[in-house]
Design a protein around this motif. Sequence first.
Motif, short mmCIF file in Angstrom:
data_model
loop_
_atom_site.label_atom_id
_atom_site.label_comp_id
_atom_site.label_asym_id
_atom_site.label_seq_id
_atom_site.Cartn_x
_atom_site.Cartn_y
_atom_site.Cartn_z
N HIS A 126 -5.45 19.83 1.11
CA HIS A 126 -5.55 18.67 0.23
C HIS A 126 -4.65 17.57 0.78
O HIS A 126 -3.52 17.84 1.21
N ALA A 127 -5.10 16.34 0.72
CA ALA A 127 -4.25 15.20 1.07
C ALA A 127 -3.18 15.04 0.00
O ALA A 127 -3.48 15.03 -1.20
N VAL A 128 -1.93 14.93 0.43
CA VAL A 128 -0.81 14.72 -0.49
C VAL A 128 -0.41 13.26 -0.52
O VAL A 128 -0.22 12.67 -1.58
N HIS A 129 -0.30 12.65 0.66
CA HIS A 129 0.11 11.24 0.73
C HIS A 129 -0.25 10.70 2.11
O HIS A 129 -0.22 11.44 3.09
N ARG A 130 -0.57 9.42 2.16
CA ARG A 130 -0.94 8.75 3.42
C ARG A 130 0.16 7.76 3.78
O ARG A 130 0.63 6.99 2.93
N TYR A 131 0.59 7.78 5.05
CA TYR A 131 1.70 6.95 5.50
C TYR A 131 1.25 6.01 6.62
O TYR A 131 0.81 6.48 7.69
N PRO A 132 1.35 4.70 6.44
CA PRO A 132 0.97 3.77 7.52
C PRO A 132 1.96 3.83 8.67
O PRO A 132 3.16 4.06 8.48
N LEU A 133 1.44 3.64 9.87
CA LEU A 133 2.28 3.53 11.06
C LEU A 133 2.64 2.06 11.24
O LEU A 133 1.78 1.25 11.59
N THR A 134 3.89 1.72 11.01
CA THR A 134 4.29 0.31 10.96
C THR A 134 5.24 -0.07 12.08
O THR A 134 5.79 -1.17 12.09
N GLY A 135 5.47 0.82 13.04
CA GLY A 135 6.35 0.51 14.16
C GLY A 135 5.63 -0.29 15.24
O GLY A 135 4.50 -0.75 15.06
N ARG A 151 5.96 13.08 18.83
CA ARG A 151 7.03 12.52 18.01
C ARG A 151 7.03 13.14 16.61
O ARG A 151 8.09 13.39 16.03
N LEU A 152 5.85 13.38 16.05
CA LEU A 152 5.77 13.99 14.73
C LEU A 152 6.23 15.44 14.75
O LEU A 152 6.94 15.89 13.85
N VAL A 153 5.81 16.18 15.77
CA VAL A 153 6.24 17.58 15.89
C VAL A 153 7.75 17.66 16.01
O VAL A 153 8.42 18.42 15.30
N ARG A 154 8.30 16.83 16.88
CA ARG A 154 9.75 16.87 17.13
C ARG A 154 10.53 16.35 15.92
O ARG A 154 11.53 16.96 15.50
N GLY A 155 10.06 15.24 15.36
CA GLY A 155 10.83 14.58 14.30
C GLY A 155 10.83 15.32 12.98
O GLY A 155 11.70 15.07 12.14
N LEU A 156 9.88 16.23 12.77
CA LEU A 156 9.79 16.95 11.50
C LEU A 156 10.09 18.45 11.65
O LEU A 156 9.94 19.20 10.70
N THR A 216 11.37 11.57 5.02
CA THR A 216 11.59 11.60 6.47
C THR A 216 10.35 11.15 7.22
O THR A 216 10.43 10.41 8.20
N LEU A 217 9.19 11.60 6.75
CA LEU A 217 7.94 11.19 7.40
C LEU A 217 7.74 9.68 7.26
O LEU A 217 7.30 9.02 8.21
N GLU A 218 8.06 9.11 6.11
CA GLU A 218 7.93 7.67 5.94
C GLU A 218 8.83 6.91 6.93
O GLU A 218 8.40 5.94 7.57
N ARG A 219 10.06 7.37 7.08
CA ARG A 219 10.97 6.71 8.02
C ARG A 219 10.46 6.83 9.45
O ARG A 219 10.50 5.87 10.23
N LEU A 220 9.96 8.00 9.78
CA LEU A 220 9.43 8.21 11.13
C LEU A 220 8.23 7.32 11.40
O LEU A 220 8.10 6.73 12.48
N CYS A 221 7.34 7.18 10.41
CA CYS A 221 6.17 6.33 10.58
C CYS A 221 6.55 4.86 10.70
O CYS A 221 5.77 4.06 11.24
N GLY A 222 7.72 4.50 10.19
CA GLY A 222 8.21 3.14 10.38
C GLY A 222 8.62 2.85 11.81
O GLY A 222 8.76 1.69 12.20
#
Length: 244
Positions: free
Chosen positions: A230-239, A134-139, A92-98
């Motif tokens: 700990h960092a789990v995964h990094r997601y680029p903002l591509t929108g 957007r992150l607070v609301r979307g997740l 879901t976070l990946e889709r949102l970051c898109g």
Amino acid sequence: MALALQIGETEPDFRRYGIYFTPSVGPLAEFGASWLGWDCLAARPRPHPKIPGLPKSIEEITATPRKYGFHATLKPPFRLAEHTNISALGLTLERLCGELGTVVLDGLSIKRLGSFLALVPVGSMEPVSGLAARLVRGLDSFRAPSTEAELARRRMANLSPAQEEMLQKWGYPYVMNEFRFHMTLSGRLPEREAETCRHVLTPHFARLIPGRVVIDAVTLVGEDNDGRFHAVHRYPLTGIPAGM
């Protein structure tokens, strides 16, 4: 690439998750991790730098924020709801970051926020505040409801009516209109000590922050049983970037 568990893999053993801005690998990230003494990206302690002129040891100054690592919180840490898991959160976070675009800050400077020091944006915070909202609301559907103990602990901070409303709706008082982007550098300090630290640290960070700061990715982080993140995964903002 989204975080997705493969068949037979177990979920990371983290008790809470959050969404951070963490600087890209480079001098600022290196100095920030060293200053705090914990590298959340590499998940290891770091030796503190030698900086003369501070009012007390760096270990004492950074004791409170150390476990979080060098970051700015975009979505505050939360326990996962029972109906979901880390893999679904990552997808879901990946889709949102898109859908979310890069945010550019005019710069960062060291300020006192109440009784602690932090790096805060120079210029408008509206674009990064919009990103955080957007992150607070979307997740939010992944967040387990707050317990009475969690609510009581938050209320010890003497919340305003607006902050109480945010706490009840989003599980944290300092989101949406109450959000202030900051990268914490110290625990609570007396005013004189805080000003001394600010004066000593300003030239160090000034050399490391090249004017505009680009937020082009967000980092999913997890809190271990010792309270370290700990960092789990990094997601680029591509929108599409804000304002375009």
